[in-house]
Enzyme design. Sequence first.
Site, PDB file in Angstrom:
ATOM      1  N   CYS A 117       0.797  -1.232   0.000  1.00 22.11           N
ATOM      2  CA  CYS A 117       0.000   0.000   0.000  1.00 22.11           C
ATOM      3  C   CYS A 117       0.828   1.281   0.000  1.00 22.11           C
ATOM      4  O   CYS A 117       0.792   2.031  -0.970  1.00 22.11           O
ATOM      5  CB  CYS A 117      -0.923   0.010   1.208  1.00 22.11           C
ATOM      6  SG  CYS A 117      -2.110  -1.326   1.155  1.00 22.11           S
TER       7      CYS A 117
HETATM    8  N1  LIG Z   1      -3.073  -5.944   1.989  1.00 26.39           N
HETATM    9  C1  LIG Z   1      -3.394  -4.815   2.580  1.00 26.39           C
HETATM   10  O1  LIG Z   1      -2.954  -4.538   3.689  1.00 26.39           O
HETATM   11  C2  LIG Z   1      -4.340  -3.816   1.931  1.00 26.39           C
HETATM   12  C3  LIG Z   1      -4.927  -2.839   2.744  1.00 26.39           C
HETATM   13  C4  LIG Z   1      -5.792  -1.934   2.172  1.00 26.39           C
HETATM   14  C5  LIG Z   1      -6.053  -2.000   0.805  1.00 26.39           C
HETATM   15  N2  LIG Z   1      -5.461  -2.952   0.018  1.00 26.39           N
HETATM   16  C6  LIG Z   1      -5.787  -2.983  -1.399  1.00 26.39           C
HETATM   17  O2  LIG Z   1      -6.668  -4.070  -1.642  1.00 26.39           O
HETATM   18  C7  LIG Z   1      -6.418  -4.642  -2.925  1.00 26.39           C
HETATM   19  C8  LIG Z   1      -6.150  -6.134  -2.791  1.00 26.39           C
HETATM   20  O3  LIG Z   1      -4.972  -6.316  -2.022  1.00 26.39           O
HETATM   21  P1  LIG Z   1      -4.603  -7.689  -1.337  1.00 26.39           P
HETATM   22  O4  LIG Z   1      -3.529  -7.390  -0.359  1.00 26.39           O
HETATM   23  O5  LIG Z   1      -5.823  -8.404  -0.849  1.00 26.39           O
HETATM   24  O6  LIG Z   1      -3.990  -8.500  -2.595  1.00 26.39           O
HETATM   25  P2  LIG Z   1      -3.684 -10.064  -2.673  1.00 26.39           P
HETATM   26  O7  LIG Z   1      -2.653 -10.232  -3.707  1.00 26.39           O
HETATM   27  O8  LIG Z   1      -3.458 -10.626  -1.308  1.00 26.39           O
HETATM   28  O9  LIG Z   1      -5.049 -10.708  -3.186  1.00 26.39           O
HETATM   29  C9  LIG Z   1      -5.605 -10.432  -4.420  1.00 26.39           C
HETATM   30  C10 LIG Z   1      -6.271 -11.689  -4.946  1.00 26.39           C
HETATM   31  O10 LIG Z   1      -6.912 -11.360  -6.190  1.00 26.39           O
HETATM   32  C11 LIG Z   1      -6.809 -12.486  -7.030  1.00 26.39           C
HETATM   33  N3  LIG Z   1      -7.088 -12.083  -8.402  1.00 26.39           N
HETATM   34  C12 LIG Z   1      -6.227 -11.647  -9.354  1.00 26.39           C
HETATM   35  N4  LIG Z   1      -6.893 -11.392 -10.503  1.00 26.39           N
HETATM   36  C13 LIG Z   1      -8.191 -11.663 -10.260  1.00 26.39           C
HETATM   37  C14 LIG Z   1      -9.374 -11.604 -11.049  1.00 26.39           C
HETATM   38  N5  LIG Z   1      -9.346 -11.174 -12.308  1.00 26.39           N
HETATM   39  N6  LIG Z   1     -10.531 -11.967 -10.492  1.00 26.39           N
HETATM   40  C15 LIG Z   1     -10.581 -12.383  -9.217  1.00 26.39           C
HETATM   41  N7  LIG Z   1      -9.511 -12.473  -8.419  1.00 26.39           N
HETATM   42  C16 LIG Z   1      -8.327 -12.106  -8.935  1.00 26.39           C
HETATM   43  C17 LIG Z   1      -5.418 -13.010  -6.767  1.00 26.39           C
HETATM   44  O11 LIG Z   1      -5.285 -14.369  -7.171  1.00 26.39           O
HETATM   45  C18 LIG Z   1      -5.301 -12.825  -5.262  1.00 26.39           C
HETATM   46  O12 LIG Z   1      -5.714 -13.981  -4.555  1.00 26.39           O
HETATM   47  C19 LIG Z   1      -5.273  -3.832  -3.519  1.00 26.39           C
HETATM   48  O13 LIG Z   1      -5.796  -2.805  -4.306  1.00 26.39           O
HETATM   49  C20 LIG Z   1      -4.604  -3.246  -2.303  1.00 26.39           C
HETATM   50  O14 LIG Z   1      -3.934  -2.043  -2.609  1.00 26.39           O
HETATM   51  C21 LIG Z   1      -4.622  -3.889   0.573  1.00 26.39           C
END
Ligand SMILES: NC(=O)c1ccc[n+]([C@@H]2O[C@H](COP(=O)([O-])OP(=O)(O)OC[C@H]3O[C@@H](n4cnc5c(N)ncnc54)[C@H](O)[C@@H]3O)[C@@H](O)[C@H]2O)c1
Length: 439
Positions: free
Chosen positions: A275
């Site tokens: 992030c």
């Molecule tokens: N991890 C954090 O602490 C956090 C906090 C706030 C916001 N975010 C935001 O949330 C979002 C997700 O982050 P995350 O940490 O959960 O990522 P992550 O990589 O842990 O998970 C994302 C998931 O999406 C899946 N994916 C990819 N393409 C896809 C598709 N076309 N359809 C469905 N699923 C698909 C992946 O296989 C993966 O399992 C990002 O935008 C991130 O910036 C993350």
Amino acid sequence: MNQKESLIKKFRDKTAQVAILGMGYVGLPLAVVFAEAGYHVTGIDPDARKADSLGRGISYIPDIPTERLAPLVKSGHLKATTDFSVLKDMDAVSICVPTPLRKTGDPDMSFILSATEQLAKYMHKGVAVVLESTTYPGTTREVLLPMLGEANGLKVGEDWFLAFSPERVDPGREDFTTLNTPKVVGGITAACSEVASAWYGGAILQIHMVSSAEAAEMAKLLENTFRMVNIGMVNELSIMCNRMGVDVWEVIDAAATKPFGFMKFTPGPGLGGHCIPIDPLYLSWKMKAYQYTARFIELASDINTNMPRYVVTRILEAMNERGHVLKGSRCLVLGVAYKPDIDDIRESPALDVIGLLQKKGVTVEYHDPYIPTLKTHEGAEMQSVPDLMSAVRAADIVVAVTNHKIYDYEAILEAAKFIFDSRNALGRLGKDNPKVERL
Ligand SMILES: NC(=O)c1ccc[n+]([C@@H]2O[C@H](COP(=O)([O-])OP(=O)(O)OC[C@H]3O[C@@H](n4cnc5c(N)ncnc54)[C@H](O)[C@@H]3O)[C@@H](O)[C@H]2O)c1
């Protein structure tokens, strides 16, 4: 009853079928909170290992223990699949896919685009869609709205509903979780905000509605830019204090005694995680289209990105002062996760520190109880050393990169020849200790 009223009713009586696209650090905790509130939730993720594991009720995210997940799978409240066609039967869809940067530093929208393309195939009347992925202001209206609504002849705010609601989860944190962190919701229309709030409000304790999707998108970027800029500022302060021979840690502790108007940030070897180093760059990229340079973001990014290099220079200087050369020495990197007590190595500055030390001819090993293996920027596989204390004894330099709580710093200090402490992990133990050099 119109589409809005019937959807809100489904959220109230918990008959709504909810899908989450992307079952990662954000999607899985959200799915669990929805399922615990009584919704029927289907997680959709192209990663078959995740869908398989969830199908068996086994968690792969430390914040969600298997004991919490398994009963939800058993009761049928939480399912997972790789099959996007289930979207045709859904009343509500949250999109929680990654939003990384390309190598060029521009937003990589490919995951949002592919998830939205999949969803577009199964769009129907009476569905609510919420984008959770952090992204530049305007994404919900400029990208999702035409792909999902206009292309399908559906009228937003009447036939279907679209909103942005940023995820704020802080992995590893126990006091504030998805359930009790207030949720900002901003719809494309007022009806969209109302529908999304009814849905999320059925599971999350506090909803804060804003007047547009753009306000919600910008609120998330303000939060993360605030952190990035303040970390950049305190990192620069540590460089200035070092030049002047002033102890930056003492300065920060002193300033933090002020009960108002000051918030404590600490310097370190660089930013990490999915992030803080990335999200503000979505905003600065977007601002270019408005002929505006986001100066605070660019400056903070520049300072933060250079911190691993600064750490390595300081190690080199400290070794030199002690009459040692860096080339040919052995180094143990203590902790490689991007922050303490978690198992996430994404964008971790440890990877930069390792790469830079290796380029200087140092033999580098690492230890991290949460990260058994890692891939360096150069693509080499490394494994966490099996015996921490013998690795500490064997190393010419121990670099404390991640201040995990489980480390016995007293024992490490006792056994080490020299420690570079980039996080003040040793606290008072490291102050004025000839074996220790602090950032
Ligand atoms: N991890 C954090 O602490 C956090 C906090 C706030 C916001 N975010 C935001 O949330 C979002 C997700 O982050 P995350 O940490 O959960 O990522 P992550 O990589 O842990 O998970 C994302 C998931 O999406 C899946 N994916 C990819 N393409 C896809 C598709 N076309 N359809 C469905 N699923 C698909 C992946 O296989 C993966 O399992 C990002 O935008 C991130 O910036 C993350």
